[in-house]
Structures are given as C-alpha cells and as structure tokens.
Design an enzyme around this catalytic site. Structure first.
Site, PDB file in Angstrom:
ATOM      1  CE  LYS A  44      -3.807  -1.649   2.951  1.00  0.00           C
ATOM      2  NZ  LYS A  44      -4.510  -1.336   4.212  1.00  0.00           N
ATOM      3  NE  ARG A  93     -14.759  -0.888   9.008  1.00  0.00           N
ATOM      4  CZ  ARG A  93     -13.933  -0.346   8.149  1.00  0.00           C
ATOM      5  NH1 ARG A  93     -13.470   0.854   8.339  1.00  0.00           N
ATOM      6  NH2 ARG A  93     -13.555  -0.994   7.074  1.00  0.00           N
ATOM      7  CB  SER A 131      -7.381   4.251   8.135  1.00  0.00           C
ATOM      8  OG  SER A 131      -7.185   3.850   9.461  1.00  0.00           O
TER       9      SER A 131
END
Length: 161
Positions: A44, A93, A131
């Site tokens: 990333k 989540r 994030s």
C-alpha cells in the site's frame, strides 16, 4: 493458574482511528498483553511513514501498560507465532469486512493452528469509521477531529496542509 494470553492486533493504522482505539482498549481488558502490530504495508501507499504510524499508536496507548506497539513485515502469522501469541484480534465493521476477515482467519488457522482469531465489532459510535475515509476527508479539507485522537488529528492536519 494459566499464563496470561498474548494477543496480536495487526493493521496498517494509517492513521489509527477511534474505532481502532476502541477495539484495542477492549482487547487490553481481555488479554494479558496486546501487541499492536503495525504493518510495514509494502503493498500500500501510506500517507504516514512506518515510523510516524508507530509513534502515533505509541502516543495513543502510552497509558496502557499491557499494550505494546511493534512493526512487522511479512505474514502476520509469523509475527504472532514469534511473539508467542495465542490470539489475533480483528475488527469487523460490516458484513463485507466479515467475509474478508473470515477468509483471512481460515488461512491463518491453516498456517498457525495454535493462534485463534477473535472478531470484535466496534462500539456503534465508531462503526462507520475507516482510515481510508478519514484520510480522504482530511485531504479534501473536511473536519475529521471526531474520528481520531487529538494527537493523531494534529499530525493529520499537518500532513494535509
């Protein structure tokens, strides 16, 4: 008396959010030691360097004696085994998160049968925070103070200005 269990909470933490903090604090009450494993994240492009991410996580959790912060590269399974962890904590989540995390848990179980994966859901106040969204909103000059700790907010605002 059984030994206190070591748990690993892995992630990129770019940046660490209040959702992450909620899960790590709760994990610290369930396990003898929680190692927050900050991924080098070679796959990333991160906004914050590894050192910056480590510093932010350390600042946020400095008051908790049983939370350690370390970086890792490679398989999280190797990190967990090398540190004697018996559990890996993962935040979930949504159903989408669960589908992906269940696949990871299955792979990790095949690779390290002695390490159990524990799924925790964040408090409903933090269910929607990621994030990625925090970075995007901050980059577009939106207010993200309600999603991250003050120390993280300061660093984030400095980074995007």
């Amino acid at each position: 008396m059984p030994q206190p269990v070591i748990a690993v909470f892995p992630g990129t933490f770019d940046p660490i959010t209040l959702g992450h903090q909620d899960l790590i604090r709760r994990s610290s009450r369930m396990f003898g030691t929680v190692i927050v494993a900050v991924a080098v994240a070679h796959h990333k492009k991160t906004m914050f360097s590894l050192e910056e991410r480590l510093e932010m996580v350390r600042e946020v959790f400095q008051p908790l004696d049983n939370v350690q912060v370390e970086s890792f590269t490679g398989l999280v399974r190797d990190f967990a085994v090398a540190h004697g962890a018996r559990a890996m904590v993962r935040g979930v989540r949504s159903v989408t998160d669960f589908d992906y995390e269940a696949q990871l848990a299955g792979m990790n179980k095949a690779l390290a049968p002695e390490v159990e994966t524990i799924f925790l859901t964040p408090d409903s106040r933090f269910q929607f925070i990621s994030s990625t969204l925090v970075r995007e909103i901050a980059t577009l000059k939106g207010d993200v103070a309600q999603f991250v700790a003050p120390v993280v907010h300061t660093r984030l605002m400095a980074k995007v200005s």
